[in-house]
Motif scaffolding. Structure first.
Motif, PDB file in Angstrom:
ATOM      1  N   THR A  28       3.089   7.814  -9.042  1.00 36.72           N
ATOM      2  CA  THR A  28       2.289   8.891  -8.468  1.00 36.72           C
ATOM      3  C   THR A  28       2.514   8.902  -6.961  1.00 36.72           C
ATOM      4  N   GLN A  29       2.987  10.030  -6.461  1.00 41.29           N
ATOM      5  CA  GLN A  29       3.199  10.164  -5.018  1.00 41.29           C
ATOM      6  C   GLN A  29       1.841  10.321  -4.343  1.00 41.29           C
ATOM      7  N   ILE A  30       1.543   9.417  -3.408  1.00 36.73           N
ATOM      8  CA  ILE A  30       0.223   9.475  -2.776  1.00 36.73           C
ATOM      9  C   ILE A  30       0.227  10.314  -1.506  1.00 36.73           C
ATOM     10  N   ALA A  31       1.402  10.484  -0.888  1.00 32.08           N
ATOM     11  CA  ALA A  31       1.450  11.249   0.359  1.00 32.08           C
ATOM     12  C   ALA A  31       2.889  11.615   0.694  1.00 32.08           C
ATOM     13  N   SER A  32       3.028  12.646   1.500  1.00 32.12           N
ATOM     14  CA  SER A  32       4.328  12.970   2.091  1.00 32.12           C
ATOM     15  C   SER A  32       4.122  13.214   3.579  1.00 32.12           C
ATOM     16  N   ARG A  40       8.352  10.266   1.307  1.00 36.43           N
ATOM     17  CA  ARG A  40       7.387  10.428   0.210  1.00 36.43           C
ATOM     18  C   ARG A  40       6.869   9.049  -0.166  1.00 36.43           C
ATOM     19  N   GLY A  41       5.557   8.867  -0.065  1.00 36.01           N
ATOM     20  CA  GLY A  41       4.977   7.541  -0.217  1.00 36.01           C
ATOM     21  C   GLY A  41       4.425   7.242  -1.588  1.00 36.01           C
ATOM     22  N   CYS A  98       0.801  -1.233   0.000  1.00 41.47           N
ATOM     23  CA  CYS A  98       0.000   0.000   0.000  1.00 41.47           C
ATOM     24  C   CYS A  98       0.830   1.278   0.000  1.00 41.47           C
ATOM     25  N   ALA A  99       2.018   1.265   0.631  1.00 38.39           N
ATOM     26  CA  ALA A  99       2.797   2.511   0.717  1.00 38.39           C
ATOM     27  C   ALA A  99       4.224   2.229   1.177  1.00 38.39           C
ATOM     28  N   ARG A 100       5.176   2.637   0.349  1.00 45.54           N
ATOM     29  CA  ARG A 100       6.592   2.617   0.695  1.00 45.54           C
ATOM     30  C   ARG A 100       7.203   3.916   0.195  1.00 45.54           C
TER      31      ARG A 100
END
Length: 223
Positions: free
Chosen positions: A88-92, A191-192, A68-70
């Motif tokens: 696509t960066q999903i979150a920071s 940055r995820g 889901c997120a790395r």
């Protein structure tokens, strides 16, 4: 683990492993994000919680279809991994340090050197593992989960616990710790991105495009 549905339920299902516990709001935000993105691509979606290291193992070996997120640096820090980054960066957010003493403050990883802090982190957290290897003099201790690490910190068995800011803050909000823990400062920006198993490499570009339509440019930002 691409699950093909029955004749009644015609669409295949993508399954992600995820190290973020399902009792945290971030888990639900990510689930909805991926449900909507994969729906636009013609797939159903499910997400299974697994401890950090096991989540990576399942995604890497094809037990699940992705993680889901790395961090964006995961590939460079884990060169042998077969996982494919979705661009696509999903979150920071940040890697944040926590202490049971309000007097302890940190400002970047270099500020930890010269101290004998006992520093806990979740086993399998790749960004922290890179710091463990880069700073062998620091006294890092792997733990099984953020909950476990925070309880050890509160009980005085650790001097610091370091973890992803957004998920650790949400974890703290769910716990009743014997002694309060405090943010000691931020160590680095994280940055995820989602990562796909190699067998789904062809999905990386369409998934990146589908995600861009669901989130702000640059993804969500969490302090």
């Amino acid at each position: 683990m691409l699950v093909w549905a029955s004749a009644v339920e015609a669409r295949p299902t993508i399954v992600f492993s995820c190290w973020i516990p399902p009792n945290l709001p971030l888990h639900h935000h990510l689930t909805k994000l991926y449900v909507d993105a994969f729906d636009a691509m013609g797939y159903d979606f499910k997400m299974h919680y697994r401890p950090n290291q096991r989540a990576l193992m399942e995604a890497s070996t094809g037990i699940t279809d992705g993680d889901c997120a790395r961090t964006d640096t995961f590939g460079a820090e884990s060169a042998a991994s077969p996982l494919v980054r979705v661009e696509t960066q999903i979150a920071s957010t940040s890697l944040e340090a926590w202490s049971s003493s309000p007097a302890v403050t940190v400002s970047g990883i270099e500020s930890l050197t010269g101290h004998r802090y006992r520093i806990g982190y979740v086993r399998g957290h790749v960004a922290v593992q890179a710091l463990v290897e880069r700073y062998p003099a620091l006294r890092f201790t792997p733990v099984t989960s953020a909950k476990h690490g925070l309880k050890m910190l509160s009980a005085g068995r650790l001097d610091l616990f370091v973890g992803t800011s957004v998920s650790t803050r949400q974890e703290i909000a769910t716990l009743q710790l014997p002694e309060a823990v405090h943010s000691a400062g931020h160590l680095m920006v994280l940055r995820g991105h989602p990562y796909l198993n190699e067998q789904h490499r062809s999905m990386a570009v369409p998934l990146a495009e589908a995600l861009k339509k669901q989130i702000p440019d640059g993804g969500w930002h969490f302090e």
